[in-house]
Design a protein around this motif. Structure first.
Motif, PDB file in Angstrom:
ATOM      1  N   HIS A   1      45.837 -11.344 -32.755  1.00 13.53           N
ATOM      2  CA  HIS A   1      45.469 -10.132 -32.032  1.00 13.53           C
ATOM      3  C   HIS A   1      45.943  -8.852 -32.736  1.00 13.53           C
ATOM      4  N   ASN A   2      47.089  -8.901 -33.387  1.00  9.74           N
ATOM      5  CA  ASN A   2      47.677  -7.680 -33.934  1.00  9.74           C
ATOM      6  C   ASN A   2      47.577  -7.552 -35.450  1.00  9.74           C
ATOM      7  N   TYR A   3      47.361  -8.661 -36.132  1.00  9.91           N
ATOM      8  CA  TYR A   3      47.301  -8.646 -37.600  1.00  9.91           C
ATOM      9  C   TYR A   3      46.091  -9.460 -38.043  1.00  9.91           C
ATOM     10  N   ASN A   4      44.959  -9.122 -37.502  1.00  9.79           N
ATOM     11  CA  ASN A   4      43.791  -9.970 -37.630  1.00  9.79           C
ATOM     12  C   ASN A   4      43.235 -10.037 -39.044  1.00  9.79           C
TER      13      ASN A   4
ATOM     14  N   ALA B   1      54.043  -6.771 -21.685  1.00  7.89           N
ATOM     15  CA  ALA B   1      53.556  -7.367 -22.935  1.00  7.89           C
ATOM     16  C   ALA B   1      54.522  -7.060 -24.064  1.00  7.89           C
ATOM     17  N   PHE B   2      54.276  -7.715 -25.196  1.00 10.21           N
ATOM     18  CA  PHE B   2      54.971  -7.371 -26.433  1.00 10.21           C
ATOM     19  C   PHE B   2      54.093  -6.388 -27.196  1.00 10.21           C
ATOM     20  N   LEU B   3      54.629  -5.215 -27.468  1.00  6.81           N
ATOM     21  CA  LEU B   3      53.872  -4.161 -28.127  1.00  6.81           C
ATOM     22  C   LEU B   3      54.252  -4.129 -29.601  1.00  6.81           C
ATOM     23  N   ALA B   4      53.324  -4.486 -30.450  1.00  6.04           N
ATOM     24  CA  ALA B   4      53.602  -4.595 -31.878  1.00  6.04           C
ATOM     25  C   ALA B   4      53.867  -3.232 -32.495  1.00  6.04           C
ATOM     26  N   ARG B   5      54.851  -3.189 -33.357  1.00  3.43           N
ATOM     27  CA  ARG B   5      55.150  -1.997 -34.151  1.00  3.43           C
ATOM     28  C   ARG B   5      55.258  -2.432 -35.609  1.00  3.43           C
ATOM     29  N   PRO B   6      54.139  -2.657 -36.228  1.00  2.00           N
ATOM     30  CA  PRO B   6      54.147  -3.263 -37.569  1.00  2.00           C
ATOM     31  C   PRO B   6      54.579  -2.306 -38.666  1.00  2.00           C
TER      32      PRO B   6
END
Length: 293
Positions: free
Chosen positions: A177-180, A110-115
């Motif tokens: 999914h990551n910045y809802n 997967a792509f794992l977000a690192r915001p």
């Protein structure tokens, strides 16, 4: 001085419509700014610059504008795509938080977000909320009673170097999914916010008008004037905020003490050298010479 930056010409023109006595200001590296006074507020000077699209250009020219003008506040103003159905074309979003959504780690699974994220300057947010409550900021847009006032929302914004015009793309899924909590998406505010953060005490805020719904209909809404409407509304709110944004003040006791100016030479006593000082000294300096015996 307040600096207002935009990415597009339509956004720049919407801001300049609120300025008078505009003059050209050219940076030594060739960047042009328009400097003028807010209409109705002759004492409030505003410098307007255009960065072009993208986070890198926004970061670079934000840094340049801060260094050039030493402003009390910097605003990034323009259009954005809406990520919520309840947003209407022309509504205004003040970014309480800006995400840089491209950071992450790509793995086989997967792509794992690192915001990264930057919050709006607290004092500017408080002033912006009062501007909203007064509900007078939209009066320059149309005569009273002829148009409904756009809504203003204080929400998170996502920014990256992609024009998002789909609800089914990989970028759209990643945002969901990551910045809802992000309700709008655009292309400059991550670079702008990062540069403002590194600049130190300068206050920053992003003000965006919703020009489309990032759902594949952008070209249609643009042809119907969505960009112009969104840019006009965002500019109206931003200049109302700029008119009342607090000027930078120096806190008590923060003024730097002047460095003592002291000349030193060679002192002799009874043919003997007592002391010699070369170079530069800073801070307090005390010298006591004993009595001659």
């Amino acid at each position: 001085m307040i600096v207002i930056l935009t990415a597009l010409a339509v956004e720049q023109e919407a801001v300049l419509a609120h300025l008078v006595d505009v003059r050209e200001h050219r940076h030594t590296q060739g960047t042009f700014f328009d400097v003028g006074a807010l209409a109705g507020h002759p004492g409030r000077q505003v410098a307007v610059g255009v960065t072009g699209q993208g986070t890198l250009a926004a970061a670079t020219l934000t840094e340049r504008a801060v260094a050039e003008f030493s402003p009390a506040a910097v605003l990034f103003v323009g259009v954005a795509g809406g990520l919520r159905e309840w947003l209407e074309i022309g509504d205004v979003v003040v970014g309480t938080k800006v995400y840089a959504y491209h950071g992450g780690k790509s793995t086989d699974e997967a792509f794992l977000a690192r915001p990264q994220a930057w919050a709006i300057s607290h004092e500017l947010e408080q002033v912006a909320r009062r501007v909203q409550r007064a509900r007078k900021w939209h009066e320059p847009l149309a005569p009273p009673g002829e148009a409904q006032a756009p809504e203003v929302y204080f929400e998170a914004i996502a920014a990256g170097d992609v024009v998002l015009d789909s609800r089914a793309s990989s970028v759209a899924h990643a945002l969901h999914h990551n910045y809802n909590d992000a309700v709008a998406v655009e292309m400059e505010s991550a670079g702008f916010a990062a540069a403002g953060h590194l600049a130190g005490r300068v206050a920053t805020a992003t003000v965006r008008g919703i020009s489309d719904h990032a759902d594949g209909s952008k070209s249609v809404t643009d042809r119907r004037g969505g960009q112009q409407r969104a840019a006009r509304n965002a500019a109206a709110f931003a200049v109302a905020l700029a008119a009342v944004a607090p000027e930078r003040t120096r806190t008590a006791g923060s003024r730097a003490k002047p460095v003592p100016s002291v000349s030193f030479g060679t002192f002799t006593q009874n043919a003997g050298t007592v002391g010699q000082q070369n170079g530069v000294n800073t801070g307090d300096f005390h010298m006591n010479l004993g009595e001659k015996r």
